[in-house]
Each structure stands twice: as structure tokens, then as C-alpha cells.
Design a protein around this motif. Structure first.
Motif, PDB file in Angstrom:
ATOM      1  N   HIS A 192      79.233  81.554  71.841  1.00 51.24           N
ATOM      2  CA  HIS A 192      78.762  82.679  72.770  1.00 51.24           C
ATOM      3  C   HIS A 192      80.049  83.265  73.244  1.00 51.24           C
ATOM      4  O   HIS A 192      79.805  84.633  73.580  1.00 51.24           O
ATOM      5  N   VAL A 193      81.059  82.766  73.839  1.00 50.58           N
ATOM      6  CA  VAL A 193      82.209  83.562  74.344  1.00 50.58           C
ATOM      7  C   VAL A 193      82.797  84.579  73.314  1.00 50.58           C
ATOM      8  O   VAL A 193      83.058  85.625  73.663  1.00 50.58           O
ATOM      9  N   VAL A 194      83.060  83.894  72.102  1.00 52.79           N
ATOM     10  CA  VAL A 194      83.776  84.799  71.220  1.00 52.79           C
ATOM     11  C   VAL A 194      82.914  86.063  70.783  1.00 52.79           C
ATOM     12  O   VAL A 194      83.205  87.195  70.476  1.00 52.79           O
ATOM     13  N   ARG A 195      81.650  85.606  70.378  1.00 48.37           N
ATOM     14  CA  ARG A 195      80.703  86.739  70.110  1.00 48.37           C
ATOM     15  C   ARG A 195      80.461  87.911  71.138  1.00 48.37           C
ATOM     16  O   ARG A 195      80.503  89.000  70.737  1.00 48.37           O
ATOM     17  N   SER A 196      80.513  87.530  72.496  1.00 53.46           N
ATOM     18  CA  SER A 196      80.379  88.594  73.689  1.00 53.46           C
ATOM     19  C   SER A 196      81.608  89.271  73.617  1.00 53.46           C
ATOM     20  O   SER A 196      81.505  90.379  73.804  1.00 53.46           O
ATOM     21  N   ALA A 197      82.793  88.534  73.446  1.00 58.58           N
ATOM     22  CA  ALA A 197      84.084  89.231  73.508  1.00 58.58           C
ATOM     23  C   ALA A 197      84.007  90.366  72.057  1.00 58.58           C
ATOM     24  O   ALA A 197      84.445  91.424  72.456  1.00 58.58           O
ATOM     25  N   LEU A 198      83.718  89.949  71.011  1.00 61.55           N
ATOM     26  CA  LEU A 198      83.655  90.822  69.730  1.00 61.55           C
ATOM     27  C   LEU A 198      82.881  91.919  70.125  1.00 61.55           C
ATOM     28  O   LEU A 198      83.190  93.063  69.561  1.00 61.55           O
ATOM     29  N   ILE A 199      81.567  91.609  70.649  1.00 62.85           N
ATOM     30  CA  ILE A 199      80.706  93.118  70.987  1.00 62.85           C
ATOM     31  C   ILE A 199      81.232  93.701  72.085  1.00 62.85           C
ATOM     32  O   ILE A 199      81.171  95.093  71.851  1.00 62.85           O
TER      33      ILE A 199
ATOM     34  N   CYS B 264      86.982  82.162  78.402  1.00 62.87           N
ATOM     35  CA  CYS B 264      87.967  81.049  78.189  1.00 62.87           C
ATOM     36  C   CYS B 264      88.051  80.448  76.829  1.00 62.87           C
ATOM     37  O   CYS B 264      87.248  80.678  75.865  1.00 62.87           O
ATOM     38  N   GLY B 265      89.165  79.516  76.776  1.00 65.03           N
ATOM     39  CA  GLY B 265      89.229  78.846  75.557  1.00 65.03           C
ATOM     40  C   GLY B 265      88.199  77.807  75.131  1.00 65.03           C
ATOM     41  O   GLY B 265      87.547  77.346  76.138  1.00 65.03           O
ATOM     42  N   ALA B 266      88.053  77.469  73.866  1.00 65.41           N
ATOM     43  CA  ALA B 266      87.109  76.587  73.635  1.00 65.41           C
ATOM     44  C   ALA B 266      87.338  75.223  73.808  1.00 65.41           C
ATOM     45  O   ALA B 266      86.551  74.465  73.939  1.00 65.41           O
ATOM     46  N   ASN B 267      88.516  74.803  73.677  1.00 65.59           N
ATOM     47  CA  ASN B 267      89.146  73.427  73.914  1.00 65.59           C
ATOM     48  C   ASN B 267      89.720  73.266  75.436  1.00 65.59           C
ATOM     49  O   ASN B 267      89.874  72.186  75.793  1.00 65.59           O
TER      50      ASN B 267
ATOM     51  N   GLU C 165      89.083  75.003  79.167  1.00 65.36           N
ATOM     52  CA  GLU C 165      88.476  75.981  79.934  1.00 65.36           C
ATOM     53  C   GLU C 165      89.290  76.855  80.863  1.00 65.36           C
ATOM     54  O   GLU C 165      89.150  77.751  81.478  1.00 65.36           O
ATOM     55  N   THR C 166      90.475  76.189  81.301  1.00 60.42           N
ATOM     56  CA  THR C 166      91.495  76.727  82.069  1.00 60.42           C
ATOM     57  C   THR C 166      92.544  77.920  81.561  1.00 60.42           C
ATOM     58  O   THR C 166      93.144  78.602  82.216  1.00 60.42           O
ATOM     59  N   LYS C 167      92.253  78.180  79.936  1.00 63.93           N
ATOM     60  CA  LYS C 167      92.929  79.057  79.459  1.00 63.93           C
ATOM     61  C   LYS C 167      92.047  79.896  78.757  1.00 63.93           C
ATOM     62  O   LYS C 167      90.914  79.869  78.665  1.00 63.93           O
ATOM     63  N   PRO C 168      92.715  81.191  78.514  1.00 61.76           N
ATOM     64  CA  PRO C 168      91.806  82.013  77.821  1.00 61.76           C
ATOM     65  C   PRO C 168      91.702  81.956  76.584  1.00 61.76           C
ATOM     66  O   PRO C 168      92.115  81.055  76.018  1.00 61.76           O
ATOM     67  N   MET C 169      90.591  82.678  75.983  1.00 61.88           N
ATOM     68  CA  MET C 169      90.367  82.525  74.546  1.00 61.88           C
ATOM     69  C   MET C 169      91.500  82.429  73.606  1.00 61.88           C
ATOM     70  O   MET C 169      92.448  83.445  73.979  1.00 61.88           O
ATOM     71  N   SER C 170      91.655  81.992  72.343  1.00 64.31           N
ATOM     72  CA  SER C 170      92.731  82.079  71.520  1.00 64.31           C
ATOM     73  C   SER C 170      92.946  83.893  71.162  1.00 64.31           C
ATOM     74  O   SER C 170      91.976  84.376  70.827  1.00 64.31           O
ATOM     75  N   ASP C 171      94.298  84.002  71.075  1.00 62.74           N
ATOM     76  CA  ASP C 171      94.293  85.517  70.949  1.00 62.74           C
ATOM     77  C   ASP C 171      93.943  85.647  69.182  1.00 62.74           C
ATOM     78  O   ASP C 171      94.194  86.779  68.647  1.00 62.74           O
ATOM     79  N   GLY C 172      93.696  84.486  68.514  1.00 64.19           N
ATOM     80  CA  GLY C 172      93.401  84.908  67.174  1.00 64.19           C
ATOM     81  C   GLY C 172      91.999  84.835  66.903  1.00 64.19           C
ATOM     82  O   GLY C 172      91.518  85.085  65.715  1.00 64.19           O
ATOM     83  N   ALA C 173      91.360  84.633  67.981  1.00 65.29           N
ATOM     84  CA  ALA C 173      89.755  84.407  67.780  1.00 65.29           C
ATOM     85  C   ALA C 173      89.000  85.742  67.304  1.00 65.29           C
ATOM     86  O   ALA C 173      88.022  85.474  66.491  1.00 65.29           O
ATOM     87  N   ILE C 174      89.412  86.667  67.913  1.00 62.02           N
ATOM     88  CA  ILE C 174      88.791  88.107  67.420  1.00 62.02           C
ATOM     89  C   ILE C 174      88.949  88.327  65.806  1.00 62.02           C
ATOM     90  O   ILE C 174      87.989  88.620  65.235  1.00 62.02           O
ATOM     91  N   ASN C 175      90.234  88.156  65.593  1.00 58.10           N
ATOM     92  CA  ASN C 175      90.164  88.692  63.853  1.00 58.10           C
ATOM     93  C   ASN C 175      89.874  87.290  63.248  1.00 58.10           C
ATOM     94  O   ASN C 175      89.327  87.800  62.056  1.00 58.10           O
ATOM     95  N   ASN C 176      89.707  86.254  63.662  1.00 54.20           N
ATOM     96  CA  ASN C 176      88.924  84.884  62.776  1.00 54.20           C
ATOM     97  C   ASN C 176      87.569  85.468  62.778  1.00 54.20           C
ATOM     98  O   ASN C 176      86.798  85.277  61.644  1.00 54.20           O
TER      99      ASN C 176
END
Length: 431
Positions: free
Chosen positions: A252-259, A327-330, A332-343
């Protein structure tokens, strides 16, 4: 009669060998000097070292033996007696002191050789580069750290890795950079030069070298040509892209960021590091602090459309108690991976090299908003592009907030219309 310090000091070399005995097998051998037939200058006999040398005589296995303990004055009388007593202790235990001295000398030689080798290794560029990267681990992401290691491994270490860092010259570094340029990756050459510059600066600070050979390479590389990230500008294709994003089966995190990204067209790195503390959803604003902005010159205000606010509010039950909205998948104290959007775009079937990339949403918005008739300054302000005129930049920053808010709402409404399949052939020019 035992020797005294004064006796040892005052006994001078003559033209004959002299032996002074201290008892217990300890003797001081004083080598003779001779007249050089070609001058009146006194010189020690060759191969004897000259001066005075301590010897210890003993019997072992029925044979008379002698070992050297050291030279005077490096080895004093008191120190010579200690060594004699150590040798006698070995004899009483059935050991030959000469073997002990040989082993000790070999061990000392090995230790000294290892120390010299260690010093030599510490001076190698490879060693210093690793030391620098290790010192930066706390401020680097794992991905960025591996990228730096990859640059060094592929483009630098093979050429200068085994050379002493204080022997590497500016022409040497220029040769390294030219090899990268010849591959056609000019931007990589600039990045590698910047990395090497930091490594040499680290070496200067830590006392390994006196001067950074990269300093004189400024302006020596080919300039980086502007690059347009892959992006889509055809309305029908944009609608298809937005519909595919809605079907993304990731988290849901990646999907929401992508939207959200196409609506805001901020930099992907800025979006993934969005913090709840930076948001004022009542005022529909996201204020990015200057420390996070490129070059850190000024904070940037992103105006949020009603659709954008709704998406962010949808994240509150999931990450509202955390620092980062996405937040990151692995961790939660870090932001989402910088490659998540392109992936995510790749999982939707898009080629991020040729069709669309996370950064490409900025180009898409810039192109279409200008075609829709919005002022170029408005679009540039929303993109947080630097205005070279500092006075105008400050003025525009305040003046355009209301107009930018209108523009961002128009843009979101336009994207949602495309996603619903509306066939928009012509833009209604904005006055």
C-alpha cells in the motif's frame, strides 16, 4: 675484576684488538683501527664494524662457543649483564643460547618486515579509498555505498589501486578519467572524479599526502550534456499509465506513493522522504526543509490538490505514528527505497529507460502545463527549479503560491479525467 661504566667508556681503540672481561663469560671486544695508506685519517678495519662489541663465551656440548650480544654504547654494561644472565639461564636448562638468539633475531626481523609491509599497504590508494568509504558509512545508504564501491572497483582500482597514494599525480588521475570518458559515460566520469577528490582530501586531512592531485582537474572533463528522463506526454497514454498504477499489486505504501507522484511531480527522492511533520493538510501544503532540497538553498512549498490530500490522509492509519509517510518495507524508521518507484513501474510493464521513469513525471507535467497555458515561472516554481535572479526568485516564491495552488488543482483534475478515459484532444488555455 668486573668492569665499570667509566672503564668501558674510557677505553679507546688502538692498533690492536682489546678484550675487557666482566666475568661469567661476558667480554667487551674493542676493535683496532689502522692508518689509511692514502691519508692520515684513522678508519675502522673493514667488515668489523669498528667500536666496541659485547660477547658472551660459553661451552655447550663439549665445544667452546661465542655469541654477540650487541654493540656499545647502544647496549650498556648493565644491559649486557642482563643478556649474559639470560644466556646462562638457558644453559642451565640445557639450551644453546646461540639458537635462542638466532630465533629471536629472526622473529624481530619478521616483525620489522611485517611492520614495513603494513606501512606500505596503508599508503596504497586502494587501502586509503576503503578507509574513506568506511568513515562515511554512517551517512551513506547501503545502495549508495555499493554504488561508490562499484565505481572504484570498475574504474579506478584497476589502474591506481596498488600504487602509493602519495605517488599519484594529476596526469595519472586525468588518465583514469579519460578512460571513463572514452566509454561515453561523461556523467559517470564527473561522479568518479568527485569521489576521488573526496578520497584525496581525506588523505590530506589524515596526513598521508600533502597535496590533492584532483584539484587541477576542475574543468578538464567534457561537460555533462542535459538528459531528459523517459516520460509520456500523449494524453491517451497518460490515462493508460494512471489506470495501470491503480492496479499495482505491491504494498500500500508503494502504490500510494506511485499514485501521488504524478499529481505532485516532485523529485522521487523528495517524495519518498516526506515526513508527517512537514505536512499541513488543513492548509494543503507540504513544506520541504532546505536541508532536503538540492543544494539546500531554500525550503520548498508544494501545494496539494484535494486528491493529493486524500491520498496522504489514506496513509495516516498505516504510518501516521511514524516519521516517514512512505516508510521502508523492512525498516519503518527509514524512508521507502529510492528504487521502489521505478521497480513498481517495471512491474506494470513499463521500460524505465525508454518509456517512463519516476523522474519523468516532472517532464510530463512541465510539458503539458506549459501547453495548457500556465506561466512558465509558475511551472518552474512548482518544480523547484532555481531562478538565477535572486530578487525575482524571492518575490515569485511568495507571489505565486495562490496561482500555483490553482494550477495544481487543475493538473490533478486533468489527470483524473484522463484516468477515467476522457478524450481530451485540445487544452483549454489558461488566462
Amino acid at each position: 675484576m668486573k668492569l665499570t661504566d667509566l672503564k668501558v667508556k674510557n677505553t679507546k681503540p688502538t692498533d690492536k684488538y682489546q678484550k675487557l672481561s666482566d666475568g661469567g663469560g661476558l667480554q667487551l671486544l674493542i676493535y683496532p683501527v689502522r692508518k689509511n695508506p692514502k691519508s692520515s685519517e684513522d678508519k675502522p678495519l673493514p667488515d668489523l664494524g669498528g667500536g666496541k662489541e659485547w660477547k658472551f663465551g660459553y661451552r655447550f656440548g663439549g665445544k667452546q662457543k661465542t655469541i654477540a650480544l650487541g654493540t656499545y654504547p647502544s647496549l650498556t654494561l648493565a644491559e649486557a649483564r642482563i643478556k649474559r644472565n639470560e644466556a646462562k639461564t638457558l644453559l642451565s636448562g640445557g639450551e644453546d643460547p646461540s639458537l635462542y638468539v638466532t630465533k629471536k633475531a629472526k622473529k624481530a626481523a619478521v616483525v620489522q618486515a611485517h611492520a614495513v609491509l603494513q606501512i606500505a599497504e596503508d599508503r596504497l590508494f586502494h587501502h586509503v579509498a576503503v578507509e574513506y568509504l568506511d568513515s562515511q558509512k554512517a551517512v551513506h545508504t547501503d545502495k549508495h555505498h555499493k554504488k561508490l564501491e562499484g565505481w572504484l572497483k570498475n574504474d579506478v582500482i584497476p589502474w591506481i589501486g596498488k600504487r602509493a597514494i602519495d605517488e599519484i599525480s594529476t596526469p595519472d588521475m586525468h588518465g583514469v578519467m579519460k578512460r571513463i570518458e572514452e566509454r561515453g559515460v561523461i556523467s559517470t566520469a564527473h561522479c568518479v572524479l568527485a569521489l576521488c577528490n573526496r578520497i584525496f582530501r581525506f588523505a590530506v586531512v589524515t596526513g598521508k599526502i600533502d597535496r590533492n592531485p584532483c584539484v587541477d582537474l576542475q574543468g578538464a572533463l567534457k561537460p555533462v550534456q542535459g538528459k531528459n528522463f523517459a516520460h509520456i506526454t500523449e494524453p491517451k497514454d497518460i490515462g493508460e499509465l494512471l489506470r495501470r498504477i491503480d492496479t499495482h499489486r505491491g504494498t500500500h505504501v508503494v502504490r500510494s506513493a506511485l499514485i501521488l507522484l504524478p499529481l505532485l511531480f516532485s523529485r522521487p527522492g523528495e517524495l519518498r522522504q516526506m515526513e508527517w511533520s512537514e505536512l499541513d493538510l488543513d492548509a494543503a501544503r507540504w513544506t520541504i526543509p532546505k536541508e532536503k532540497m538540492r543544494k539546500g538553498k531554500r525550503e520548498h512549498v508544494v501545494l496539494l490538490s484535494t486528491q493529493a490530500v486524500e491520498i496522504i490522509k489514506g496513509m495516516q492509519p498505516l504510518t501516521g505514528e511514524l516519521r516517514y509517510v512512505f516508510c521502508g518495507a523492512n525498516d519503518e524508521t527509514k524512508p521507502m527505497s529510492d528504487g521502489a518507484i521505478n521497480n513498481a513501474l517495471r512491474t506494470l510493464g513499463y521500460n524505465t529507460q525508454e518509456e517512463i521513469t519516476g523522474h519523468g513525471f516532472r517532464h510530463m507535467a512541465s510539458t503539458l502545463l506549459n501547453e495548457m497555458g500556465f506561466k512558465g515561472d509558475l511551472v518552474e516554481a512548482q518544480l523547484s527549479h532555481k531562478d538565477k535572479d535572486k530578487i525575482r526568485a524571492t518575490y515569485n516564491h511568495a507571489k505565486y503560491l495562490l496561482e500555483r495552488k490553482v494550477m495544481m488543482q487543475v493538473w490533478s483534475d486533468y489527470l483524473y479525467a484522463l484516468k477515467q478515459g476522457t478524450d481530451i484532444l485540445e487544452f483549454k488555455k489558461v488566462s
